[in-house]
Scaffold this motif. Structure first.
Motif, PDB file in Angstrom:
ATOM      1  N   GLY A  48      75.850 -35.003 115.321  1.00 29.15           N
ATOM      2  CA  GLY A  48      75.756 -35.984 115.919  1.00 29.15           C
ATOM      3  C   GLY A  48      74.742 -36.923 114.818  1.00 29.15           C
ATOM      4  N   SER A  49      75.574 -36.818 113.784  1.00 30.94           N
ATOM      5  CA  SER A  49      74.361 -38.122 112.902  1.00 30.94           C
ATOM      6  C   SER A  49      76.199 -38.502 112.371  1.00 30.94           C
ATOM      7  CB  SER A  49      73.792 -37.816 112.178  1.00 30.94           C
ATOM      8  OG  SER A  49      73.407 -38.741 111.188  1.00 30.94           O
ATOM      9  N   SER A  50      75.671 -39.292 110.815  1.00 27.78           N
ATOM     10  CA  SER A  50      77.025 -40.159 110.199  1.00 27.78           C
ATOM     11  C   SER A  50      76.415 -40.070 108.665  1.00 27.78           C
ATOM     12  CB  SER A  50      76.645 -41.470 110.939  1.00 27.78           C
ATOM     13  OG  SER A  50      75.748 -42.205 110.692  1.00 27.78           O
ATOM     14  N   SER A  51      77.400 -41.134 108.127  1.00 31.55           N
ATOM     15  CA  SER A  51      77.133 -41.157 106.773  1.00 31.55           C
ATOM     16  C   SER A  51      76.357 -42.314 106.329  1.00 31.55           C
ATOM     17  CB  SER A  51      78.863 -41.348 105.953  1.00 31.55           C
ATOM     18  OG  SER A  51      78.851 -42.425 106.887  1.00 31.55           O
ATOM     19  N   ARG A  84      91.970 -32.095 116.693  1.00 29.31           N
ATOM     20  CA  ARG A  84      92.101 -30.015 116.892  1.00 29.31           C
ATOM     21  C   ARG A  84      91.100 -30.555 115.472  1.00 29.31           C
ATOM     22  NH1 ARG A  84      98.543 -31.534 117.014  1.00 29.31           N
ATOM     23  NH2 ARG A  84      98.015 -33.333 114.981  1.00 29.31           N
ATOM     24  N   LEU A  85      90.040 -31.024 115.549  1.00 32.53           N
ATOM     25  CA  LEU A  85      89.482 -31.394 113.914  1.00 32.53           C
ATOM     26  C   LEU A  85      88.727 -29.508 114.052  1.00 32.53           C
ATOM     27  CD1 LEU A  85      86.951 -31.659 112.282  1.00 32.53           C
ATOM     28  CD2 LEU A  85      85.178 -32.057 114.083  1.00 32.53           C
ATOM     29  N   SER A  86      88.636 -29.266 112.805  1.00 36.28           N
ATOM     30  CA  SER A  86      88.549 -28.044 112.414  1.00 36.28           C
ATOM     31  C   SER A  86      88.019 -27.785 110.654  1.00 36.28           C
ATOM     32  CB  SER A  86      89.894 -26.763 112.189  1.00 36.28           C
ATOM     33  OG  SER A  86      90.428 -27.188 111.377  1.00 36.28           O
ATOM     34  N   PHE A  87      87.135 -26.989 110.756  1.00 32.90           N
ATOM     35  CA  PHE A  87      86.702 -26.533 108.774  1.00 32.90           C
ATOM     36  C   PHE A  87      87.558 -27.321 107.662  1.00 32.90           C
ATOM     37  CE2 PHE A  87      83.114 -24.578 111.353  1.00 32.90           C
ATOM     38  CZ  PHE A  87      82.196 -25.767 111.762  1.00 32.90           C
ATOM     39  N   PRO A  88      88.403 -26.170 108.439  1.00 34.47           N
ATOM     40  CA  PRO A  88      90.132 -26.809 107.137  1.00 34.47           C
ATOM     41  C   PRO A  88      90.365 -27.969 107.350  1.00 34.47           C
ATOM     42  CG  PRO A  88      90.364 -24.551 107.828  1.00 34.47           C
ATOM     43  CD  PRO A  88      89.325 -25.127 109.140  1.00 34.47           C
ATOM     44  N   GLY A 157      73.462 -18.471 123.048  1.00 33.50           N
ATOM     45  CA  GLY A 157      73.930 -18.716 124.358  1.00 33.50           C
ATOM     46  C   GLY A 157      74.254 -20.473 124.327  1.00 33.50           C
ATOM     47  N   LEU A 158      74.098 -21.051 122.328  1.00 34.67           N
ATOM     48  CA  LEU A 158      74.520 -22.341 122.970  1.00 34.67           C
ATOM     49  C   LEU A 158      76.034 -22.264 122.762  1.00 34.67           C
ATOM     50  CD1 LEU A 158      71.599 -24.172 120.743  1.00 34.67           C
ATOM     51  CD2 LEU A 158      72.510 -24.638 123.407  1.00 34.67           C
ATOM     52  N   ARG A 159      76.562 -21.718 122.017  1.00 36.63           N
ATOM     53  CA  ARG A 159      77.636 -21.226 121.427  1.00 36.63           C
ATOM     54  C   ARG A 159      78.530 -20.857 123.193  1.00 36.63           C
ATOM     55  NH1 ARG A 159      81.393 -17.006 120.716  1.00 36.63           N
ATOM     56  NH2 ARG A 159      83.256 -18.224 119.070  1.00 36.63           N
ATOM     57  N   TRP A 160      77.712 -19.824 123.231  1.00 38.74           N
ATOM     58  CA  TRP A 160      78.526 -19.533 124.789  1.00 38.74           C
ATOM     59  C   TRP A 160      79.050 -20.452 125.556  1.00 38.74           C
ATOM     60  CZ3 TRP A 160      76.535 -19.198 129.778  1.00 38.74           C
ATOM     61  CH2 TRP A 160      76.903 -18.641 131.053  1.00 38.74           C
ATOM     62  N   GLY A 161      77.995 -22.002 126.198  1.00 34.22           N
ATOM     63  CA  GLY A 161      77.748 -22.423 127.336  1.00 34.22           C
ATOM     64  C   GLY A 161      79.133 -23.646 126.627  1.00 34.22           C
ATOM     65  N   GLN A 162      78.998 -23.499 124.788  1.00 33.44           N
ATOM     66  CA  GLN A 162      79.908 -24.609 124.901  1.00 33.44           C
ATOM     67  C   GLN A 162      81.250 -24.435 124.787  1.00 33.44           C
ATOM     68  OE1 GLN A 162      79.478 -28.212 123.067  1.00 33.44           O
ATOM     69  NE2 GLN A 162      82.137 -28.461 123.073  1.00 33.44           N
ATOM     70  N   LEU A 163      81.483 -22.557 124.485  1.00 37.46           N
ATOM     71  CA  LEU A 163      82.859 -22.571 125.118  1.00 37.46           C
ATOM     72  C   LEU A 163      83.801 -22.176 126.693  1.00 37.46           C
ATOM     73  CD1 LEU A 163      83.592 -20.102 121.659  1.00 37.46           C
ATOM     74  CD2 LEU A 163      84.236 -22.424 122.635  1.00 37.46           C
ATOM     75  N   GLY A 224      83.604 -37.158 119.081  1.00 41.33           N
ATOM     76  CA  GLY A 224      83.678 -36.624 117.747  1.00 41.33           C
ATOM     77  C   GLY A 224      83.016 -35.712 118.094  1.00 41.33           C
ATOM     78  N   VAL A 225      81.172 -36.365 118.563  1.00 44.93           N
ATOM     79  CA  VAL A 225      80.727 -34.789 118.521  1.00 44.93           C
ATOM     80  C   VAL A 225      80.327 -33.292 119.341  1.00 44.93           C
ATOM     81  CG1 VAL A 225      77.403 -34.546 119.098  1.00 44.93           C
ATOM     82  CG2 VAL A 225      78.013 -36.741 118.534  1.00 44.93           C
ATOM     83  N   TYR A 226      81.774 -33.594 120.620  1.00 43.57           N
ATOM     84  CA  TYR A 226      82.439 -32.933 121.010  1.00 43.57           C
ATOM     85  C   TYR A 226      83.110 -32.037 119.829  1.00 43.57           C
ATOM     86  CZ  TYR A 226      84.573 -30.368 124.679  1.00 43.57           C
ATOM     87  OH  TYR A 226      85.674 -29.309 125.430  1.00 43.57           O
ATOM     88  N   ASP A 227      84.260 -32.767 119.622  1.00 44.40           N
ATOM     89  CA  ASP A 227      85.543 -32.351 118.698  1.00 44.40           C
ATOM     90  C   ASP A 227      84.751 -31.273 117.866  1.00 44.40           C
ATOM     91  OD1 ASP A 227      87.241 -33.421 120.881  1.00 44.40           O
ATOM     92  OD2 ASP A 227      87.484 -34.482 119.344  1.00 44.40           O
ATOM     93  N   ASP A 228      83.436 -32.086 117.232  1.00 40.22           N
ATOM     94  CA  ASP A 228      82.797 -31.296 115.971  1.00 40.22           C
ATOM     95  C   ASP A 228      82.048 -29.601 116.351  1.00 40.22           C
ATOM     96  OD1 ASP A 228      82.129 -31.035 113.790  1.00 40.22           O
ATOM     97  OD2 ASP A 228      80.752 -31.967 114.102  1.00 40.22           O
ATOM     98  N   ALA A 229      81.244 -30.122 117.724  1.00 36.33           N
ATOM     99  CA  ALA A 229      80.827 -28.442 117.789  1.00 36.33           C
ATOM    100  C   ALA A 229      82.202 -27.809 118.995  1.00 36.33           C
ATOM    101  CB  ALA A 229      80.181 -28.413 119.821  1.00 36.33           C
ATOM    102  N   GLN A 230      82.516 -28.272 119.307  1.00 40.36           N
ATOM    103  CA  GLN A 230      83.962 -26.801 119.468  1.00 40.36           C
ATOM    104  C   GLN A 230      84.782 -26.244 118.456  1.00 40.36           C
ATOM    105  OE1 GLN A 230      83.501 -26.612 122.945  1.00 40.36           O
ATOM    106  NE2 GLN A 230      86.246 -26.422 122.437  1.00 40.36           N
TER     107      GLN A 230
END
Length: 303
Positions: A48-51, A84-88, A157-163, A224-230
């Motif tokens: 939820g932040s930036s550079s 399709r943001l992911s860590f890789p 719980g937060l992960r469960w809610g996000q998914l 972007g925040v939503y995709d980052d959370a996913q």
């Protein structure tokens, strides 16, 4: 291809916003702090932040002979949304940015909060590009089975809610993006009131910097925040054991966002980990210890 942002400030030593055009045509925004001729530290921002969340510190960077390249993840600031943001995928974006900037040698990598997981992904997937890693109040990857067992009930719980309820999270981030855009001072004041004392004190001291960083973080209607959370909640796509660079874990004993209990576990999975606990400090510790962090990192980089 590299282009200056329309808001670029060319004052020597001051933050310089830039935009890189990636090989697939997307734009990725970044902020460069310091002299472009100096050795490089890549910074991954928090959720939820930036550079813009870094202290400019031109005198410190000049004295160390160091530049910091802070990247905006997709959907943040001037970076295009990438569903399709992911860590890789973001590790690959980071390497593309380094190539566009003409940076070929190993760099230092820093990551704050969830940015720490992005830092680990870069070090694991592109070990030849990383000389040292510094994790600042880092989190664990929520979607990794082994790490999941170490999560608190709150984070599970937060992960469960996000998914389970993605539409609800998308609506929440859209609403927050509007609050940050329309009422930034009121919104950061609201967040400060919800924080633990250690975080509230530092956030108040750096209020304007963190406010402006969050406004950019929630650009693009919070997409972007939503995709980052996913991405954070899905399997990470890399193995932490693949990180071979020396890794320093800076973590406050009073962290009210990510409790320090998991940090020894994380260190046990990194071959060259060094714990650096900071008594009484919270999740925002990087702001209070920026000079110490950069000084140690600079000593680990090639001359």
């Amino acid at each position: 291809m590299l282009a200056p942002s329309c808001a670029s400030d060319k004052t020597p030593g001051h933050p310089e916003p830039l935009v890189v055009h990636l090989p697939d045509g997307r734009r990725l925004g970044l902020t460069r702090y310091g002299d472009p001729s100096h050795p490089v530290a890549v910074f991954h921002h928090g959720f939820g932040s930036s550079s813009l969340e870094l202290p400019p510190a031109p005198a410190l960077l000049a004295s160390l002979g160091l530049q910091v390249v802070a990247l905006d993840r997709p959907g943040v600031g001037h970076s295009d949304v990438y569903r399709r943001l992911s860590f890789p995928s973001f590790a690959a974006d980071t390497v593309a940015v380094l190539d566009a900037l003409g940076i070929a040698g190993p760099v230092g990598v820093l990551g704050w909060s969830v940015g720490g997981v992005h830092a680990l992904a870069l070090a694991a997937l592109y070990p030849e590009r990383v000389a040292a890693v510094h994790l600042l109040s880092t989190c664990l990857p929520l979607g990794e089975r082994a790490a999941y067992r170490h999560l608190s009930r709150v984070w599970k719980g937060l992960r469960w809610g996000q998914l389970s309820f993605p539409w609800l999270n998308r609506t929440t981030f859209l609403w927050l993006s509007r609050q940050w855009a329309r009422h930034p001072d009121r919104t950061i004041g609201w967040f400060i009131r919800l924080m633990h004392p250690a975080e509230a004190r530092v956030t108040q001291a750096f209020r304007a910097l963190l406010r402006d960083a969050a406004v950019q973080g929630f650009a693009h209607a919070g997409r972007g925040v939503y995709d980052d959370a996913q991405a954070w909640c899905r399997p990470p796509g890399f193995r932490m054991e693949a990180v071979r660079a020396p890794t320093t874990l800076w973590h406050g004993t009073a962290d009210g966002v990510w409790a320090p209990d998991n940090i020894p576990y994380l260190a046990s999975r990194l071959a060259r980990a060094r714990l650096h606990p900071l008594p009484g400090q919270g999740h925002m510790l990087y702001l209070e210890n920026w000079a110490k962090i950069l000084t140690q990192l600079r000593a680990e980089l090639p001359l």
